[in-house]
Write an enzyme that holds these catalytic residues in place. Structure first.
Site, mmCIF file in Angstrom:
data_model
loop_
_atom_site.group_PDB
_atom_site.id
_atom_site.type_symbol
_atom_site.label_atom_id
_atom_site.label_comp_id
_atom_site.label_asym_id
_atom_site.label_seq_id
_atom_site.Cartn_x
_atom_site.Cartn_y
_atom_site.Cartn_z
ATOM 1 N N THR A 49 0.833 -1.205 0.000
ATOM 2 C CA THR A 49 0.000 0.000 0.000
ATOM 3 C C THR A 49 0.874 1.266 0.000
ATOM 4 O OG1 THR A 49 -0.070 -0.308 2.388
ATOM 5 C CG2 THR A 49 -2.045 -0.940 1.153
ATOM 6 N N ASP A 50 2.126 1.130 0.433
ATOM 7 C CA ASP A 50 2.958 2.338 0.629
ATOM 8 C C ASP A 50 3.173 3.126 -0.658
ATOM 9 O OD1 ASP A 50 4.539 0.270 -0.314
ATOM 10 O OD2 ASP A 50 6.298 0.767 0.886
ATOM 11 N N SER A 81 31.920 -3.332 14.599
ATOM 12 C CA SER A 81 30.746 -4.199 14.580
ATOM 13 C C SER A 81 31.065 -5.474 15.365
ATOM 14 C CB SER A 81 30.384 -4.554 13.130
ATOM 15 O OG SER A 81 29.606 -5.741 13.120
ATOM 16 N N ALA A 135 16.046 -10.685 7.253
ATOM 17 C CA ALA A 135 14.845 -11.519 7.387
ATOM 18 C C ALA A 135 13.573 -10.704 7.202
ATOM 19 C CB ALA A 135 14.835 -12.207 8.754
ATOM 20 N N GLY A 136 13.734 -9.407 6.900
ATOM 21 C CA GLY A 136 12.554 -8.567 6.703
ATOM 22 C C GLY A 136 12.084 -7.893 7.971
ATOM 23 N N SER A 138 13.904 -5.487 9.274
ATOM 24 C CA SER A 138 14.511 -4.180 9.128
ATOM 25 C C SER A 138 15.642 -3.884 10.122
ATOM 26 C CB SER A 138 13.452 -3.088 9.191
ATOM 27 O OG SER A 138 13.879 -2.048 8.366
ATOM 28 N N GLU A 172 19.857 4.845 2.962
ATOM 29 C CA GLU A 172 19.699 3.609 2.162
ATOM 30 C C GLU A 172 19.716 3.922 0.670
ATOM 31 O OE1 GLU A 172 17.918 0.204 3.234
ATOM 32 O OE2 GLU A 172 17.760 0.650 5.367
ATOM 33 N N ASP A 184 10.010 1.757 7.463
ATOM 34 C CA ASP A 184 10.925 1.119 8.408
ATOM 35 C C ASP A 184 11.610 2.140 9.318
ATOM 36 O OD1 ASP A 184 10.182 -1.051 6.949
ATOM 37 O OD2 ASP A 184 12.132 -1.379 5.999
ATOM 38 N N TYR A 234 8.048 -6.554 -8.221
ATOM 39 C CA TYR A 234 7.681 -5.291 -7.567
ATOM 40 C C TYR A 234 7.455 -4.209 -8.627
ATOM 41 C CZ TYR A 234 8.480 -1.095 -4.631
ATOM 42 O OH TYR A 234 8.374 0.117 -4.000
HETATM 43 P P1 ADP Z 1 16.891 -6.168 6.809
HETATM 44 O O1 ADP Z 1 15.642 -6.759 6.262
HETATM 45 O O2 ADP Z 1 17.332 -6.904 8.044
HETATM 46 O O3 ADP Z 1 16.834 -4.700 6.972
HETATM 47 P P2 ADP Z 1 18.887 -5.421 4.878
HETATM 48 O O4 ADP Z 1 19.599 -6.192 3.836
HETATM 49 O O5 ADP Z 1 18.117 -4.234 4.481
HETATM 50 O O6 ADP Z 1 18.011 -6.470 5.697
HETATM 51 O O7 ADP Z 1 19.959 -4.903 5.960
HETATM 52 C C1 ADP Z 1 20.900 -5.779 6.494
HETATM 53 C C2 ADP Z 1 22.251 -5.085 6.589
HETATM 54 O O8 ADP Z 1 22.258 -4.188 7.712
HETATM 55 C C3 ADP Z 1 23.376 -6.052 6.860
HETATM 56 O O9 ADP Z 1 23.895 -6.574 5.647
HETATM 57 C C4 ADP Z 1 24.391 -5.153 7.568
HETATM 58 O O10 ADP Z 1 25.118 -4.378 6.653
HETATM 59 C C5 ADP Z 1 23.506 -4.239 8.377
HETATM 60 N N1 ADP Z 1 23.277 -4.795 9.737
HETATM 61 C C6 ADP Z 1 22.096 -5.064 10.309
HETATM 62 N N2 ADP Z 1 22.245 -5.576 11.550
HETATM 63 C C7 ADP Z 1 23.567 -5.636 11.779
HETATM 64 C C8 ADP Z 1 24.375 -6.081 12.866
HETATM 65 N N3 ADP Z 1 23.838 -6.594 13.980
HETATM 66 N N4 ADP Z 1 25.712 -5.998 12.732
HETATM 67 C C9 ADP Z 1 26.270 -5.489 11.602
HETATM 68 N N5 ADP Z 1 25.569 -5.069 10.546
HETATM 69 C C10 ADP Z 1 24.226 -5.135 10.619
HETATM 70 MG MG MG Z 2 16.473 -3.311 5.365
#
Ligand code: ADP
Ligand code: MG
Length: 399
Positions: A49-50, A81, A135-136, A138, A172, A184, A234
């Protein structure tokens, strides 16, 4: 254990994750920091819907990124990290491209804040989390939100939460190459405990609705199917919605988007569009209405009705919008028959990712066990299951 840590632990109860990040910062940088907690999110209803200027109903969850941050009196950002066990450094006035994916979010957030005319000084940052990555849920918006709230706390730019959400989105777009909407980042920065947030994706007006049932858990079942089709399909869906709009606009030029269309108008002009375009538009209109109706259910504390709408949303996504897949359908179908299950649907863009399920707490263990077993039997894959509840948006942890 350092003195600083003893002081903090005596006065404040920290989670295991908070303790871990706090300690890592002290080990790496030999001084104190402040801690930011920044959540992942679910979307209860309102899918696809967005981009039609419609409504979504996300909530922040109790899976989070924890980030420790402190100024360093240098002209550098030094970042670590914990989960990737990697470091990166940036000169604040000459931010280079990083080949570490996670570092792009930090560099991006700093760069976008600078574009707004602010001047962050040097800082050190250590972070890690328990949001499943990719995993979606965010995790990326959680990372952006953590960095932005951290910088705001250190330097006091005076950015509002909505401004931070837009900066997160631009991070992003411009630094990671993901053309995401704003849901998100918005929920990450505006979420509240025991509340879901209805977001108007056109105006960014929002309203919070109560979700005050500790006895209901939000259970996410990961199909473990990666969204290979998601990008191309999409774009096809977007084009189909636009096609429908083009036809309807001839009769009602003032409508800007499917969000402005009433079902009667769509029905009257049904024969002028292909059957597929009609179904796509019908789904979007119905899903927007479901978001409004679901909010009324919450006002009445009627979770039975709310759960039914989740099933209807899934049916619409499966049959009319055609963005589900066999594995997601199997997960919803298994869930449907389980005791304590109120509602279930695919969550996110589709073609993989997770289903979201509302489950009575006392049935959660048997629910997860059955899903695991039956999914394996029917699909031949292991699912991953995350049990969550609604929690607050990104915040500085009080000491
Ligand atoms: P999501 O659905 O989880 O948002 P994305 O692909 O949009 O998936 O974002 C995932 C990215 O965010 C990872 O590849 C990494 O670069 C960053 N990220 C998220 N959580 C962590 C974490 N705990 N440690 C390091 N990087 C992270
Ligand atoms: Mg993401």
């Amino acid at each position: 254990m350092s003195t600083a840590e003893v002081n903090i632990s005596q006065n404040f109860k920290m989670t295991k994750l908070e303790k871990k990040i706090h300690k890592q910062f002290i080990t790496k940088f030999e001084r104190e920091s402040i801690l930011i907690q920044s959540p992942g999110r679910v979307n209860l209803i309102g899918e696809h819907t967005d981009y039609n200027d419609g409504f979504v109903l996300p909530a922040a969850i109790d899976k989070t990124i924890v980030l420790a941050i402190s100024p360093n009196n240098l002209t550098k950002i030094r970042a670590y990290s914990v989960d990737m066990e990697e470091s990166e450094e940036f000169e604040i006035d000459n931010l280079h491209e990083s080949n570490k994916h996670w570092a792009k979010y930090i560099k991006g957030a700093v760069s976008e804040v600078q574009k707004e005319g602010h001047h962050p000084r040097g800082f050190d940052v250590v972070f890690g989390g328990d949001i499943p990555i990719g995993a979606g849920l965010s995790s990326s918006a959680a990372l952006e939100g953590a960095v932005l709230v951290g910088m705001e706390e250190l330097f006091g730019f005076g950015l509002s939460r909505s401004e931070m959400a837009k900066i997160g989105q631009r991070t992003e777009h411009n630094h990671v190459g993901v053309k995401c909407g704003i849901m998100d980042q918005f929920i990450n920065l505006h979420g509240q405990e025991n509340k879901v947030l209805k977001l108007d994706c056109r105006s960014l007006d929002y309203e919070l609705f109560p979700f005050e049932r500790d006895d209901i858990k939000i259970v996410l079942c990961n199909s473990k199917v990666s969204h290979n089709l998601a990008d191309s399909e999409y774009n096809v869906r977007r084009a189909q919605c636009e096609k429908g709009m083009e036809i309807l606009k001839k009769y009602k030029p003032e409508i800007q988007n499917l969000r402005d269309v009433h079902m009667e108008l769509l029905q009257v002009h049904k024969d002028e569009m292909s059957e597929v375009v009609f179904r796509r538009c019908k789904y979007v209109l119905e899903e927007n209405q479901r978001v409004h109706d679901a909010c009324n259910d919450l006002k009445k504390n009627d979770f039975e009705a709310f759960g039914k709408r989740m099933f209807q949303s899934h049916e619409g996504l499966r049959q009319d919008y055609e963005v589900s897949c066999k594995e997601l359908d199997v997960l919803v179908d298994i869930a449907r028959d389980q005791p304590g299950l109120l509602g279930s649907r695919m969550m996110g863009g589709g073609f993989g990712g997770c289903t979201i399920n509302l489950v009575e707490e006392e049935q959660v263990d048997s629910f997860t066990e059955t899903i695991r077993k039956k999914y394996k039997d029917k699909v031949g894959k292991e699912t991953e299951i995350y049990v969550t509840q609604i929690s607050s948006g990104a915040k500085v942890l009080e000491r």
